[in-house]
Design a protein around this motif. Sequence first.
Motif, PDB file in Angstrom:
ATOM      1  N   ASP A  67       0.851  -1.189   0.000  1.00 19.40           N
ATOM      2  CA  ASP A  67       0.000   0.000   0.000  1.00 19.40           C
ATOM      3  C   ASP A  67       0.886   1.238   0.000  1.00 19.40           C
ATOM      4  OD1 ASP A  67      -0.926  -0.251   3.544  1.00 19.40           O
ATOM      5  OD2 ASP A  67       0.925   0.406   2.591  1.00 19.40           O
ATOM      6  N   MET A  73       0.114  -5.378   1.045  1.00 15.94           N
ATOM      7  CA  MET A  73      -1.330  -5.353   0.845  1.00 15.94           C
ATOM      8  C   MET A  73      -1.966  -6.590   1.465  1.00 15.94           C
ATOM      9  SD  MET A  73      -2.551  -2.719  -0.876  1.00 15.94           S
ATOM     10  CE  MET A  73      -4.071  -3.386  -1.572  1.00 15.94           C
ATOM     11  N   LEU A  79      -9.679  -8.996   0.991  1.00 10.66           N
ATOM     12  CA  LEU A  79     -10.341  -7.847   0.389  1.00 10.66           C
ATOM     13  C   LEU A  79     -11.663  -8.245  -0.250  1.00 10.66           C
ATOM     14  CD1 LEU A  79      -7.218  -6.133  -1.222  1.00 10.66           C
ATOM     15  CD2 LEU A  79      -8.533  -5.315   0.742  1.00 10.66           C
ATOM     16  N   SER A  91     -12.047   1.188  -2.303  1.00 12.93           N
ATOM     17  CA  SER A  91     -10.985   1.730  -3.141  1.00 12.93           C
ATOM     18  C   SER A  91      -9.693   1.793  -2.344  1.00 12.93           C
ATOM     19  CB  SER A  91     -11.345   3.124  -3.658  1.00 12.93           C
ATOM     20  OG  SER A  91     -12.502   3.077  -4.462  1.00 12.93           O
ATOM     21  N   THR A  92      -8.597   1.322  -2.930  1.00  8.41           N
ATOM     22  CA  THR A  92      -7.315   1.322  -2.232  1.00  8.41           C
ATOM     23  C   THR A  92      -6.198   1.669  -3.197  1.00  8.41           C
ATOM     24  OG1 THR A  92      -6.913  -1.037  -2.667  1.00  8.41           O
ATOM     25  CG2 THR A  92      -8.062  -0.483  -0.625  1.00  8.41           C
ATOM     26  N   TRP A 107      -4.470   2.499  -8.649  1.00  2.00           N
ATOM     27  CA  TRP A 107      -5.665   2.714  -7.838  1.00  2.00           C
ATOM     28  C   TRP A 107      -6.590   1.550  -8.120  1.00  2.00           C
ATOM     29  CZ3 TRP A 107      -6.480   5.743  -3.853  1.00  2.00           C
ATOM     30  CH2 TRP A 107      -7.789   5.879  -3.382  1.00  2.00           C
ATOM     31  N   GLY A 137     -12.108   6.696  -1.444  1.00  2.00           N
ATOM     32  CA  GLY A 137     -11.563   5.760  -0.483  1.00  2.00           C
ATOM     33  C   GLY A 137     -11.343   6.326   0.906  1.00  2.00           C
ATOM     34  N   ASP A 140     -14.337   4.084   5.540  1.00  2.00           N
ATOM     35  CA  ASP A 140     -14.479   2.636   5.599  1.00  2.00           C
ATOM     36  C   ASP A 140     -15.959   2.280   5.451  1.00  2.00           C
ATOM     37  OD1 ASP A 140     -13.806  -0.156   6.280  1.00  2.00           O
ATOM     38  OD2 ASP A 140     -14.889   0.296   8.131  1.00  2.00           O
ATOM     39  N   ARG A 148      -7.855   4.175   5.911  1.00  2.00           N
ATOM     40  CA  ARG A 148      -6.410   4.309   6.064  1.00  2.00           C
ATOM     41  C   ARG A 148      -5.871   5.568   5.381  1.00  2.00           C
ATOM     42  NH1 ARG A 148      -1.644   0.002   5.714  1.00  2.00           N
ATOM     43  NH2 ARG A 148      -3.108  -1.173   6.953  1.00  2.00           N
ATOM     44  N   ILE A 149      -6.399   5.898   4.209  1.00  2.00           N
ATOM     45  CA  ILE A 149      -5.880   7.055   3.478  1.00  2.00           C
ATOM     46  C   ILE A 149      -6.094   8.331   4.284  1.00  2.00           C
ATOM     47  CG2 ILE A 149      -6.159   8.457   1.408  1.00  2.00           C
ATOM     48  CD1 ILE A 149      -6.922   5.948  -0.079  1.00  2.00           C
TER      49      ILE A 149
END
Length: 283
Positions: A67, A73, A79, A91-92, A107, A137, A140, A148-149
Amino acid sequence: MSVLDVTTPAQLTPVWDELITGLTVGVLLTDHRGQVLATNDVAAELLQLDRSDVLTGTRPEDWQARDDTGAPMPDWSELAGQVLRAGSPLSTPMVIVRGGRAQSRLWADYHAVRVQGHSRVLMLLQPVQTDVPHSRGLIDPLTGLPGRILLLDRLEQSLVRARLNGTLATLVLVDVHRLAEFNQQHGFERGDELLTTLAARLREGMSDDRTVARYGGDEFAVIAEHPSGTGEEIAEQIRQTAGWPMRIGRRRVRPGLRVSWVTTDGHATVHSVLARAEQQLQR
């Protein structure tokens, strides 16, 4: 976009190829275990893999998917399961590493779909030419907490303020111990209920100036800014807030939690703070 119900890689048909010919995005169709059922050449190119390797799950020894923090990842099966359970897109960002060096930044968008009565995950890959858009993204889908972003962005801002103002920033990680065993014993639906209950407790128990986020599948994170101290009192408050027994279904459950914390004056990188907190959590 229509997709074909394909049960094994050997059953790829010209119909599937016709559907995705000319697309500039990578396309993968997976089952609930993350097994790739069908793909296109663009996806293989973006992943720095041969198309046959994508379908069979074979990976060269020097290949890694990480990531944007540099952490590995999650497995595609994790996932896929999360997307299907939540029933909403995920989206990650993804960095493909070969020989220890980043080769491409992607992405990845995951969508739960029903194909001829079967639950599938449609994965779309696009190259990241600029910074990851802040409008994607961020939240959650299961808990409604920042993902996380957004966590990384707010941690960076906290570190900057600590440096400029001479204050401190504390990152607390909360791990739901043995969540996989709980899911096996009680089912994923109850496991998701446990996570959403913990998320609500943390969000309600923290002051508005603190960030509560979902850091990973079984981990939450809290960012707090304070003028002095070590952060130990903050970590203990979080442990007490989240650790009380709760009712999940018809059962009374006391969640097993592991908590770690790192306090810094801001003269540290986001990655080093996260890495230290994760190391302490494992110990």
